[in-house]
Design a protein around this motif. Structure first.
Motif, PDB file in Angstrom:
ATOM      1  N   ILE A  33      -3.195  17.049  -9.189  1.00 45.59           N
ATOM      2  CA  ILE A  33      -4.077  16.010  -8.632  1.00 45.59           C
ATOM      3  C   ILE A  33      -3.314  14.737  -8.266  1.00 45.59           C
ATOM      4  CG2 ILE A  33      -5.984  14.451  -9.225  1.00 45.59           C
ATOM      5  CD1 ILE A  33      -7.336  16.855 -10.592  1.00 45.59           C
ATOM      6  N   PRO A  34      -2.435  14.181  -9.134  1.00 46.58           N
ATOM      7  CA  PRO A  34      -1.685  12.979  -8.706  1.00 46.58           C
ATOM      8  C   PRO A  34      -0.789  13.238  -7.493  1.00 46.58           C
ATOM      9  CG  PRO A  34      -1.515  13.259 -11.080  1.00 46.58           C
ATOM     10  CD  PRO A  34      -2.192  14.476 -10.541  1.00 46.58           C
ATOM     11  N   TYR A  35      -0.188  14.404  -7.420  1.00 45.71           N
ATOM     12  CA  TYR A  35       0.647  14.722  -6.254  1.00 45.71           C
ATOM     13  C   TYR A  35      -0.192  14.771  -4.974  1.00 45.71           C
ATOM     14  CZ  TYR A  35       4.447  15.847  -9.421  1.00 45.71           C
ATOM     15  OH  TYR A  35       5.426  15.767 -10.362  1.00 45.71           O
ATOM     16  N   TYR A  36      -1.369  15.311  -5.073  1.00 51.69           N
ATOM     17  CA  TYR A  36      -2.265  15.365  -3.922  1.00 51.69           C
ATOM     18  C   TYR A  36      -2.657  13.956  -3.476  1.00 51.69           C
ATOM     19  CZ  TYR A  36      -6.369  16.373  -1.094  1.00 51.69           C
ATOM     20  OH  TYR A  36      -7.271  16.419  -0.079  1.00 51.69           O
ATOM     21  N   ILE A  37      -2.968  13.093  -4.442  1.00 46.69           N
ATOM     22  CA  ILE A  37      -3.345  11.714  -4.121  1.00 46.69           C
ATOM     23  C   ILE A  37      -2.175  10.969  -3.477  1.00 46.69           C
ATOM     24  CG2 ILE A  37      -3.993   9.495  -5.140  1.00 46.69           C
ATOM     25  CD1 ILE A  37      -5.656  11.153  -7.197  1.00 46.69           C
ATOM     26  N   ILE A  38      -0.985  11.109  -4.028  1.00 46.24           N
ATOM     27  CA  ILE A  38       0.195  10.441  -3.470  1.00 46.24           C
ATOM     28  C   ILE A  38       0.479  10.937  -2.057  1.00 46.24           C
ATOM     29  CG2 ILE A  38       2.709  10.231  -3.693  1.00 46.24           C
ATOM     30  CD1 ILE A  38       2.255  10.212  -6.757  1.00 46.24           C
ATOM     31  N   ALA A  39       0.390  12.223  -1.849  1.00 44.76           N
ATOM     32  CA  ALA A  39       0.665  12.782  -0.521  1.00 44.76           C
ATOM     33  C   ALA A  39      -0.338  12.305   0.527  1.00 44.76           C
ATOM     34  CB  ALA A  39       0.659  14.308  -0.580  1.00 44.76           C
ATOM     35  N   ASN A  40      -1.573  12.074   0.138  1.00 42.27           N
ATOM     36  CA  ASN A  40      -2.578  11.648   1.103  1.00 42.27           C
ATOM     37  C   ASN A  40      -2.623  10.144   1.320  1.00 42.27           C
ATOM     38  OD1 ASN A  40      -3.588  14.103   1.976  1.00 42.27           O
ATOM     39  ND2 ASN A  40      -4.891  14.299   0.179  1.00 42.27           N
ATOM     40  N   THR A  41      -2.152   9.354   0.354  1.00 43.62           N
ATOM     41  CA  THR A  41      -2.172   7.903   0.536  1.00 43.62           C
ATOM     42  C   THR A  41      -0.878   7.381   1.142  1.00 43.62           C
ATOM     43  OG1 THR A  41      -1.424   7.566  -1.740  1.00 43.62           O
ATOM     44  CG2 THR A  41      -3.812   7.489  -1.326  1.00 43.62           C
ATOM     45  N   ASN A  42       0.219   8.106   1.052  1.00 45.73           N
ATOM     46  CA  ASN A  42       1.511   7.691   1.616  1.00 45.73           C
ATOM     47  C   ASN A  42       2.049   8.774   2.552  1.00 45.73           C
ATOM     48  OD1 ASN A  42       1.537   5.375  -0.004  1.00 45.73           O
ATOM     49  ND2 ASN A  42       2.360   6.543  -1.721  1.00 45.73           N
ATOM     50  N   PRO A  43       1.471   8.914   3.732  1.00 49.25           N
ATOM     51  CA  PRO A  43       1.926   9.985   4.625  1.00 49.25           C
ATOM     52  C   PRO A  43       3.315   9.691   5.183  1.00 49.25           C
ATOM     53  CG  PRO A  43       0.343   8.593   5.742  1.00 49.25           C
ATOM     54  CD  PRO A  43       0.397   8.129   4.314  1.00 49.25           C
ATOM     55  N   ASP A  44       4.031  10.732   5.493  1.00 52.87           N
ATOM     56  CA  ASP A  44       5.347  10.594   6.100  1.00 52.87           C
ATOM     57  C   ASP A  44       5.199  10.113   7.533  1.00 52.87           C
ATOM     58  OD1 ASP A  44       6.577  11.553   3.824  1.00 52.87           O
ATOM     59  OD2 ASP A  44       6.461  13.639   4.475  1.00 52.87           O
ATOM     60  N   PRO A  45       6.172   9.310   8.017  1.00 56.37           N
ATOM     61  CA  PRO A  45       6.103   8.900   9.427  1.00 56.37           C
ATOM     62  C   PRO A  45       6.296  10.106  10.341  1.00 56.37           C
ATOM     63  CG  PRO A  45       8.131   8.128   8.406  1.00 56.37           C
ATOM     64  CD  PRO A  45       7.307   8.741   7.321  1.00 56.37           C
ATOM     65  N   LEU A  46       5.637  10.028  11.481  1.00 54.55           N
ATOM     66  CA  LEU A  46       5.689  11.144  12.414  1.00 54.55           C
ATOM     67  C   LEU A  46       7.017  11.178  13.161  1.00 54.55           C
ATOM     68  CD1 LEU A  46       2.102  10.906  13.907  1.00 54.55           C
ATOM     69  CD2 LEU A  46       2.934  12.478  12.176  1.00 54.55           C
TER      70      LEU A  46
END
Length: 171
Positions: A33-46
């Motif tokens: 769950i924390p990994y999912y939250i981090i991945a969705n709140t800090n997306p990689d630049p395109l």
């Protein structure tokens, strides 16, 4: 006739292996769950879609650095406390305004730009109200944008460091 003993009824929640089977996937969900939250709140630049145009733009930027080198542009930079001082050292031309851009290597949100005017000594000064310590990619350019100098610096600097045009570092 023999009488047999009655069968003992065993409930599933009293079995230790049942808990092992349930807890392993549950643990994976809780840890994920924390990994999912981090991945969705800090997306990689395109990635840049039209890399050919970006490549042409980089060539234009290299030509600006080469022009600065040809003109003999050099600057010295010092930052003590929260005061930034930039002084021209290579050319005797007076600059009305210098554009100074600071790019953080990892956090795009910390990037900022300054338009500095010279004081009576010909030095460009700026007082920061926050700390800018750390590694920065610095770009100094003319107000018109005809030439530019890029360098990687570490702040604070108690002594003057030279900022020289180098076409191999241009981007």
């Amino acid at each position: 006739m023999k009488t047999s003993e009655p069968e003992q009824i065993s409930y599933w929640y009293r079995e230790p292996w049942a808990w092992v089977v349930f807890l392993l996937p549950l643990k994976a969900i809780v840890v994920g769950i924390p990994y999912y939250i981090i991945a969705n709140t800090n997306p990689d630049p395109l990635v840049i879609g039209d890399y050919y145009k970006k490549g042409k733009y980089i060539n234009l930027e290299v030509s600006k650095v080469k022009l600065a080198q040809k003109l003999g542009m050099k600057f010295a930079l010092k930052m003590t406390g929260n005061e930034l001082i930039i002084k021209p050292t290579g050319i005797d031309k007076i600059f009305p305004v210098l554009n100074v851009n600071f790019f953080h290597p990892t956090l795009e949100g910390r990037d900022f730009s300054l338009a500095l005017t010279a004081d009576g000594n010909g030095h460009f000064r700026h007082q920061f109200d926050h700390s800018v310590a750390g590694k920065w990619k610095l770009t100094i350019s003319s107000f018109e944008g005809k030439w530019k100098i890029q360098n990687t610096i570490y702040l604070p600097q108690t002594d003057f460091i030279d900022i020289l045009p180098d076409p191999t570092r241009a981007q």
